[in-house]
Design a protein around this motif. Sequence first.
Motif, PDB file in Angstrom:
ATOM      1  N   ASP A   7     106.341  64.429  11.225  1.00  0.00           N
ATOM      2  CA  ASP A   7     105.457  65.494  11.669  1.00  0.00           C
ATOM      3  C   ASP A   7     104.041  64.958  11.826  1.00  0.00           C
ATOM      4  OD1 ASP A   7     107.318  67.596  11.797  1.00  0.00           O
ATOM      5  OD2 ASP A   7     107.147  67.975   9.642  1.00  0.00           O
ATOM      6  N   VAL A   9     100.258  66.253  11.530  1.00  0.00           N
ATOM      7  CA  VAL A   9      99.489  67.353  10.948  1.00  0.00           C
ATOM      8  C   VAL A   9      98.003  67.068  11.106  1.00  0.00           C
ATOM      9  CG1 VAL A   9      98.984  68.601   8.813  1.00  0.00           C
ATOM     10  CG2 VAL A   9     101.318  67.819   9.278  1.00  0.00           C
ATOM     11  N   SER A  43      95.053  74.011  17.458  1.00  0.00           N
ATOM     12  CA  SER A  43      96.286  74.819  17.444  1.00  0.00           C
ATOM     13  C   SER A  43      96.980  74.832  18.794  1.00  0.00           C
ATOM     14  CB  SER A  43      95.968  76.248  17.010  1.00  0.00           C
ATOM     15  OG  SER A  43      95.427  76.260  15.695  1.00  0.00           O
ATOM     16  N   SER A  49     102.181  69.918  14.331  1.00  0.00           N
ATOM     17  CA  SER A  49     103.055  70.909  13.705  1.00  0.00           C
ATOM     18  C   SER A  49     102.284  71.840  12.779  1.00  0.00           C
ATOM     19  CB  SER A  49     104.163  70.202  12.910  1.00  0.00           C
ATOM     20  OG  SER A  49     103.614  69.420  11.868  1.00  0.00           O
ATOM     21  N   ARG A  50     101.050  71.445  12.446  1.00  0.00           N
ATOM     22  CA  ARG A  50     100.273  72.217  11.480  1.00  0.00           C
ATOM     23  C   ARG A  50      98.796  71.848  11.613  1.00  0.00           C
ATOM     24  NH1 ARG A  50     102.278  72.078   5.198  1.00  0.00           N
ATOM     25  NH2 ARG A  50     100.992  73.775   4.367  1.00  0.00           N
ATOM     26  N   VAL A  52      95.232  72.417   9.399  1.00  0.00           N
ATOM     27  CA  VAL A  52      94.730  72.886   8.107  1.00  0.00           C
ATOM     28  C   VAL A  52      93.261  72.495   7.947  1.00  0.00           C
ATOM     29  CG1 VAL A  52      95.071  72.822   5.595  1.00  0.00           C
ATOM     30  CG2 VAL A  52      97.044  72.530   7.121  1.00  0.00           C
ATOM     31  N   GLU A  70      94.766  78.306   8.601  1.00  0.00           N
ATOM     32  CA  GLU A  70      95.250  77.838   7.302  1.00  0.00           C
ATOM     33  C   GLU A  70      94.180  76.947   6.676  1.00  0.00           C
ATOM     34  OE1 GLU A  70      98.968  75.357   5.221  1.00  0.00           O
ATOM     35  OE2 GLU A  70      98.871  75.548   7.415  1.00  0.00           O
ATOM     36  N   ILE A  92      99.045  70.062   0.601  1.00  0.00           N
ATOM     37  CA  ILE A  92      99.916  70.771   1.541  1.00  0.00           C
ATOM     38  C   ILE A  92     101.344  70.237   1.524  1.00  0.00           C
ATOM     39  CG2 ILE A  92      97.965  71.411   3.001  1.00  0.00           C
ATOM     40  CD1 ILE A  92      98.770  69.288   4.989  1.00  0.00           C
TER      41      ILE A  92
END
Length: 252
Positions: A7, A9, A43, A49-50, A52, A70, A92
């Motif tokens: 992933d 991130v 985003s 995928s994320r 933060v 987030e 996380i």
Amino acid sequence: MQKEKVDVVAIIPARYESNRFRGKPLAKIAGKPMIQHVVERASNVDLLSRVVVATDDMRIAECVKSFGGEYVITRDDHVSGSDRLAEAAELIGISEHDVVVNIQGDQPLFPAEVVEQVARPLLDDPALPMSTLIYKIIREEEIRDPNHVKTVFDRDNNALYFSRSPIPFQRNPEDIVSPTYYKHLGFYAYRKGFLLTFVALPEGEWERFEKLEQLRALEYGYKIKVTLTEHDSIEVDTPEDLKRVEAMLLSS
């Protein structure tokens, strides 16, 4: 044997206290806090995928919560953005093989392509620990400006050194051909496992003098892959920068 899924991130370090611009992440640009512009751009990047925000301030956390982003609360005693990034990556709970992209919270106009450009080398080479972006300098005044960090690299695009001084030095200024200078942009991608290793390393000698964290990785023998991008970084360091970025945003 099935290849392990990796992933990507994005973690966006965001501090309220800043020497040059206190409360910068919450400064409004076209009616929105700057941190919201950064999160919304990130985003929209399909590769991620994320997304933060890592902050030590509840004002920023509440702001991020208000627009549905987030966040994680990190310690307030970190000496560098990498330390905050590493703590956030642990909090996380991502895999040590996942790729962490450090997106600066003061670059509200970053193009989506730069995320792909900085992360791709780590996705293509599982052994690579770290990558970053460079940009060909076209404004001559940036060559001698210590705020614009210069870099040199080998034929495989592995960084050799980063400096606030002009590198390479031109021994014979009367030569017809001048060197091409490249500046370092503040986008990094790390393998999560390496990020934790990196922040545990003692400060390097080159790093101590140049005040450049990435030199620690080179001094301890780790590779940093550099990718040439066509996108210059547009950072907000002062309230004046804020007005310039807002004008650019409204005119686009």
